[in-house]
Motif scaffolding. Structure first.
Motif, PDB file in Angstrom:
ATOM      1  N   ILE A   3      15.304  -7.833  -3.672  1.00  0.00           N
ATOM      2  CA  ILE A   3      14.324  -6.789  -3.975  1.00  0.00           C
ATOM      3  C   ILE A   3      14.838  -5.479  -3.414  1.00  0.00           C
ATOM      4  CG2 ILE A   3      13.015  -7.337  -1.862  1.00  0.00           C
ATOM      5  CD1 ILE A   3      10.455  -6.570  -3.433  1.00  0.00           C
ATOM      6  N   LYS A   4      14.617  -4.411  -4.123  1.00  0.00           N
ATOM      7  CA  LYS A   4      15.134  -3.111  -3.676  1.00  0.00           C
ATOM      8  C   LYS A   4      14.195  -2.523  -2.605  1.00  0.00           C
ATOM      9  CE  LYS A   4      18.819  -2.518  -6.150  1.00  0.00           C
ATOM     10  NZ  LYS A   4      19.914  -3.037  -5.279  1.00  0.00           N
ATOM     11  N   GLN A   5      14.817  -1.806  -1.643  1.00  0.00           N
ATOM     12  CA  GLN A   5      14.010  -1.194  -0.587  1.00  0.00           C
ATOM     13  C   GLN A   5      12.950  -0.264  -1.169  1.00  0.00           C
ATOM     14  OE1 GLN A   5      16.254   0.135   2.835  1.00  0.00           O
ATOM     15  NE2 GLN A   5      14.663   1.566   3.443  1.00  0.00           N
ATOM     16  N   GLU A   6      13.332   0.448  -2.235  1.00  0.00           N
ATOM     17  CA  GLU A   6      12.375   1.400  -2.828  1.00  0.00           C
ATOM     18  C   GLU A   6      11.129   0.666  -3.311  1.00  0.00           C
ATOM     19  OE1 GLU A   6      15.605   1.063  -3.940  1.00  0.00           O
ATOM     20  OE2 GLU A   6      16.201   2.561  -2.411  1.00  0.00           O
ATOM     21  N   GLU A   7      11.357  -0.553  -3.853  1.00  0.00           N
ATOM     22  CA  GLU A   7      10.205  -1.291  -4.404  1.00  0.00           C
ATOM     23  C   GLU A   7       9.260  -1.717  -3.274  1.00  0.00           C
ATOM     24  OE1 GLU A   7      11.276  -4.586  -6.901  1.00  0.00           O
ATOM     25  OE2 GLU A   7       9.163  -5.061  -7.333  1.00  0.00           O
ATOM     26  N   ILE A   8       9.851  -2.149  -2.158  1.00  0.00           N
ATOM     27  CA  ILE A   8       9.019  -2.539  -1.001  1.00  0.00           C
ATOM     28  C   ILE A   8       8.223  -1.326  -0.539  1.00  0.00           C
ATOM     29  CG2 ILE A   8       9.060  -3.350   1.389  1.00  0.00           C
ATOM     30  CD1 ILE A   8      11.706  -4.718   0.783  1.00  0.00           C
ATOM     31  N   GLU A   9       8.954  -0.187  -0.434  1.00  0.00           N
ATOM     32  CA  GLU A   9       8.306   1.038   0.052  1.00  0.00           C
ATOM     33  C   GLU A   9       7.139   1.422  -0.850  1.00  0.00           C
ATOM     34  OE1 GLU A   9      11.300   3.428   1.582  1.00  0.00           O
ATOM     35  OE2 GLU A   9       9.919   4.963   2.312  1.00  0.00           O
ATOM     36  N   GLN A  10       7.371   1.301  -2.155  1.00  0.00           N
ATOM     37  CA  GLN A  10       6.331   1.710  -3.102  1.00  0.00           C
ATOM     38  C   GLN A  10       5.103   0.809  -2.981  1.00  0.00           C
ATOM     39  OE1 GLN A  10       7.407   1.388  -7.231  1.00  0.00           O
ATOM     40  NE2 GLN A  10       5.266   1.820  -7.769  1.00  0.00           N
ATOM     41  N   LEU A  11       5.344  -0.506  -2.887  1.00  0.00           N
ATOM     42  CA  LEU A  11       4.225  -1.447  -2.760  1.00  0.00           C
ATOM     43  C   LEU A  11       3.439  -1.171  -1.483  1.00  0.00           C
ATOM     44  CD1 LEU A  11       6.010  -4.717  -3.918  1.00  0.00           C
ATOM     45  CD2 LEU A  11       4.053  -3.626  -5.051  1.00  0.00           C
ATOM     46  N   GLY A  15      -0.403   0.087  -0.939  1.00  0.00           N
ATOM     47  CA  GLY A  15      -1.360  -0.698  -0.148  1.00  0.00           C
ATOM     48  C   GLY A  15      -1.906   0.082   1.037  1.00  0.00           C
ATOM     49  N   PHE A  16      -1.051   0.958   1.596  1.00  0.00           N
ATOM     50  CA  PHE A  16      -1.443   1.699   2.811  1.00  0.00           C
ATOM     51  C   PHE A  16      -1.134   3.178   2.627  1.00  0.00           C
ATOM     52  CE2 PHE A  16      -2.217  -2.153   5.160  1.00  0.00           C
ATOM     53  CZ  PHE A  16      -1.336  -3.072   4.612  1.00  0.00           C
ATOM     54  N   PRO A  17      -1.899   3.871   1.752  1.00  0.00           N
ATOM     55  CA  PRO A  17      -1.570   5.251   1.398  1.00  0.00           C
ATOM     56  C   PRO A  17      -1.482   6.201   2.595  1.00  0.00           C
ATOM     57  CG  PRO A  17      -3.552   4.479   0.244  1.00  0.00           C
ATOM     58  CD  PRO A  17      -3.094   3.366   1.104  1.00  0.00           C
ATOM     59  N   GLU A  18      -2.285   5.929   3.644  1.00  0.00           N
ATOM     60  CA  GLU A  18      -2.318   6.922   4.755  1.00  0.00           C
ATOM     61  C   GLU A  18      -1.417   6.510   5.923  1.00  0.00           C
ATOM     62  OE1 GLU A  18      -3.561   3.723   5.694  1.00  0.00           O
ATOM     63  OE2 GLU A  18      -3.634   4.867   7.571  1.00  0.00           O
ATOM     64  N   VAL A  54      -0.494  -6.963   4.841  1.00  0.00           N
ATOM     65  CA  VAL A  54       0.795  -6.445   4.362  1.00  0.00           C
ATOM     66  C   VAL A  54       1.346  -7.371   3.276  1.00  0.00           C
ATOM     67  CG1 VAL A  54       3.187  -5.927   5.026  1.00  0.00           C
ATOM     68  CG2 VAL A  54       1.307  -5.335   6.562  1.00  0.00           C
ATOM     69  N   TYR A  55       1.248  -8.695   3.510  1.00  0.00           N
ATOM     70  CA  TYR A  55       1.770  -9.627   2.506  1.00  0.00           C
ATOM     71  C   TYR A  55       0.994  -9.488   1.193  1.00  0.00           C
ATOM     72  CZ  TYR A  55       4.187 -11.831   6.444  1.00  0.00           C
ATOM     73  OH  TYR A  55       4.979 -12.065   7.544  1.00  0.00           O
ATOM     74  N   LYS A  56      -0.290  -9.214   1.332  1.00  0.00           N
ATOM     75  CA  LYS A  56      -1.111  -9.041   0.101  1.00  0.00           C
ATOM     76  C   LYS A  56      -0.616  -7.798  -0.658  1.00  0.00           C
ATOM     77  CE  LYS A  56      -5.941  -9.283  -1.264  1.00  0.00           C
ATOM     78  NZ  LYS A  56      -7.091  -8.445  -0.864  1.00  0.00           N
ATOM     79  N   ALA A  57      -0.322  -6.732   0.091  1.00  0.00           N
ATOM     80  CA  ALA A  57       0.152  -5.496  -0.551  1.00  0.00           C
ATOM     81  C   ALA A  57       1.496  -5.733  -1.250  1.00  0.00           C
ATOM     82  CB  ALA A  57       0.295  -4.398   0.497  1.00  0.00           C
ATOM     83  N   LEU A  58       2.244  -6.710  -0.765  1.00  0.00           N
ATOM     84  CA  LEU A  58       3.562  -7.005  -1.349  1.00  0.00           C
ATOM     85  C   LEU A  58       3.457  -7.919  -2.568  1.00  0.00           C
ATOM     86  CD1 LEU A  58       5.660  -7.412   1.920  1.00  0.00           C
ATOM     87  CD2 LEU A  58       5.833  -5.567   0.246  1.00  0.00           C
TER      88      LEU A  58
END
Lengths: 76, 110
Positions: A3-11, A15-18, A54-58
């Motif tokens: 999985i690309k780092q960008e994809e993790i970051e985006q997810l 999940g945690f906008p702030e 966090v896992y749910k956001a992923l």
């Protein structure tokens, strides 16, 4: 499986906008990352609940495309 | 054959400290499983290792059982304590040692 780092970051951003999110690629193989997440959403949650959030956001990637994520969560 | 959840809760009920892991405490087959197993050995805690690689039903069932997507998973007195990250953090902050103390599980505090 990778999985690309960008994809993790985006997810995680979705999940945690702030939150403050810091992601590091540990092995350069798109499979081993670390993440430090400071979010107000963690208030009043214990560590297991925070990590489960966090896992749910992923969205099911954890343990599948994402083999290893060293995770530290903190209340903001 | 009993339902996998019954089988899992039996294992968790019958073992005070049980670690679902990849491999065995003597021969761990994943760095994260080895890390948790080593923490328990360092503290000289008696524990049961369940090798999830031997049974696909256990390997997948335990993730649903605890709503936790990875292995290793540590249970103490039937309570899910966490995976590798959490156990390492608890060990460093002496919270794991406190947990064992509170639950009257013998360990060597060094």
């Amino acid at each position: 499986m990778a999985i690309k780092q960008e994809e993790i970051e985006q997810l995680l951003r979705e999940g945690f906008p702030e939150a403050n999110i810091e992601i590091k690629d540990l092995a350069g193989d798109d499979n081993h990352f670390s993440a430090i997440i400071k979010s107000s959403q963690f208030k009043g949650k214990n560590r297991i609940q925070q990590h489960q959030m966090v896992y749910k956001a992923l969205k099911g990637k954890m343990g599948n495309e994402l083999h290893a994520l060293e995770l530290i969560t903190e209340e903001k | 054959m009993t339902d996998i959840n019954e089988h899992l809760s039996e294992i968790i009920k019958n073992n005070k400290v049980v670690l679902f892991m990849k491999g065995t405490p003597e021969m761990p087959q994943c760095g994260f499983s080895m890390a948790v197993s080593n923490v328990l050995k360092h503290l000289q805690v008696q524990f049961t290792g369940i090798n999830v690689l031997e049974d696909e039903k256990i390997r997948n069932g335990i993730k649903e059982y605890s709503n936790w997507p990875t292995v290793p998973q540590l249970y103490v007195n039937e309570e899910f304590i966490g995976g590798c990250d959490i156990i390492k953090e608890m060990f460093e902050k002496k919270e794991l040692q406190k947990l064992f103390e509170d639950k009257k599980i013998s360990f060597r505090n060094n």
